[in-house]
Design an enzyme around this catalytic site. Structure first.
Site, PDB file in Angstrom:
ATOM      1  N   CYS A 129       2.043   3.703   1.498  1.00  0.00           N
ATOM      2  CA  CYS A 129       2.894   3.119   2.533  1.00  0.00           C
ATOM      3  C   CYS A 129       3.895   2.128   1.950  1.00  0.00           C
ATOM      4  O   CYS A 129       3.722   1.606   0.846  1.00  0.00           O
ATOM      5  CB  CYS A 129       2.054   2.443   3.614  1.00  0.00           C
ATOM      6  SG  CYS A 129       1.073   1.032   3.051  1.00  0.00           S
ATOM      7  N   CYS A 130       4.960   1.890   2.715  1.00  0.00           N
ATOM      8  CA  CYS A 130       5.939   0.852   2.421  1.00  0.00           C
ATOM      9  C   CYS A 130       6.370   0.275   3.765  1.00  0.00           C
ATOM     10  O   CYS A 130       5.743   0.564   4.788  1.00  0.00           O
ATOM     11  CB  CYS A 130       7.126   1.410   1.630  1.00  0.00           C
ATOM     12  SG  CYS A 130       8.062   2.702   2.475  1.00  0.00           S
ATOM     13  N   GLY A 131       7.421  -0.531   3.788  1.00  0.00           N
ATOM     14  CA  GLY A 131       7.789  -1.206   5.023  1.00  0.00           C
ATOM     15  C   GLY A 131       7.979  -0.278   6.207  1.00  0.00           C
ATOM     16  O   GLY A 131       7.409  -0.490   7.277  1.00  0.00           O
ATOM     17  N   GLN A 174       4.299   0.284   7.027  1.00  0.00           N
ATOM     18  CA  GLN A 174       3.282  -0.755   6.908  1.00  0.00           C
ATOM     19  C   GLN A 174       2.435  -0.836   8.184  1.00  0.00           C
ATOM     20  O   GLN A 174       2.967  -1.023   9.269  1.00  0.00           O
ATOM     21  CB  GLN A 174       3.916  -2.119   6.643  1.00  0.00           C
ATOM     22  CG  GLN A 174       2.893  -3.224   6.547  1.00  0.00           C
ATOM     23  CD  GLN A 174       3.491  -4.562   6.131  1.00  0.00           C
ATOM     24  OE1 GLN A 174       2.783  -5.453   5.691  1.00  0.00           O
ATOM     25  NE2 GLN A 174       4.805  -4.707   6.281  1.00  0.00           N
TER      26      GLN A 174
END
Length: 210
Positions: free
Chosen positions: A139-141, A57
């Site tokens: 995207c992710c965390g 992120q």
């Protein structure tokens, strides 16, 4: 020549022009100029294919870097919303933010450890195979497992073998290593369920499919 050719005038002494020979014998000109802002890529940032990127992120410190990518779309892979700063950044710069893994009601194909489902993976891939969404960031965390799942399924769609897909996935998982459930999901994903419009598909995908 192998020496510094020229310096700018004193009022421009923050710019240095270097003309040097590299090993191939061809001249190379390098211009160094300190940027006005810090250029910091997001965690686990990496190009995937031309105009397709992956990362964790992004935060405020990464936004000047993202501006250079001229993003049109960001795919966010999580059940929770991204930070307010990212929402505002996308709104301010006319970037479409796609929530590909929001699944509040769950379902029989729910992936309980991170919220990804076959449906959410397929939705993300439908965006990725459409060049009208580019340049694009997935995207992710942390940019590890959820992002790795989607990119792994994309690689299978491109014809990669499972060993190569797993190697790329594990490259981003850190010291804890990969999750076997992620690799099983990538292996089991039905790539034939992803519809590809060849008139809109990126050139690199068409090359892989040919």
């Amino acid at each position: 020549m192998s020496a510094i050719d020229n310096y700018q005038d004193e009022e421009e002494d923050d710019i240095v022009c270097v003309n040097e020979e590299i090993e191939t014998g061809h001249p190379r000109v390098t211009i160094l100029h300190p940027p006005n802002e810090r250029i910091v890529p997001p965690l686990n940032f990496c190009p995937v294919e031309r105009y397709l990127y992956r990362s964790g992120q992004p935060s405020n410190v990464n936004f000047p870097f993202l501006l250079n990518l001229k993003l049109k779309t960001i795919i966010w892979l999580a059940n929770e919303e991204p930070q307010d700063a990212l929402l505002e950044f996308c709104d301010d710069h006319n970037i479409q933010l796609q929530f590909a893994a929001i699944n509040p009601d769950g379902g029989e194909d729910d992936n309980p450890w991170d919220g990804l489902t076959e449906h959410s993976i397929r939705n993300a891939l439908h965006t990725i195979v459409n060049s009208e969404s580019y340049p694009l960031l997935v995207c992710c965390g942390m940019g590890r497992h959820r992002t790795g799942t989607v990119i792994g399924c994309l690689r299978r769609l491109m014809g990669w073998n499972l060993a190569s897909v797993s190697e790329e996935y594990r490259r981003f998982t850190g010291s804890r290593g990969g999750r076997i459930l992620v690799e099983l999901l990538i292996e089991a994903f039905d790539i034939t369920s992803v519809e590809i419009d060849r008139e809109k598909a990126p050139n690199w995908l068409l090359t892989a499919l040919s």
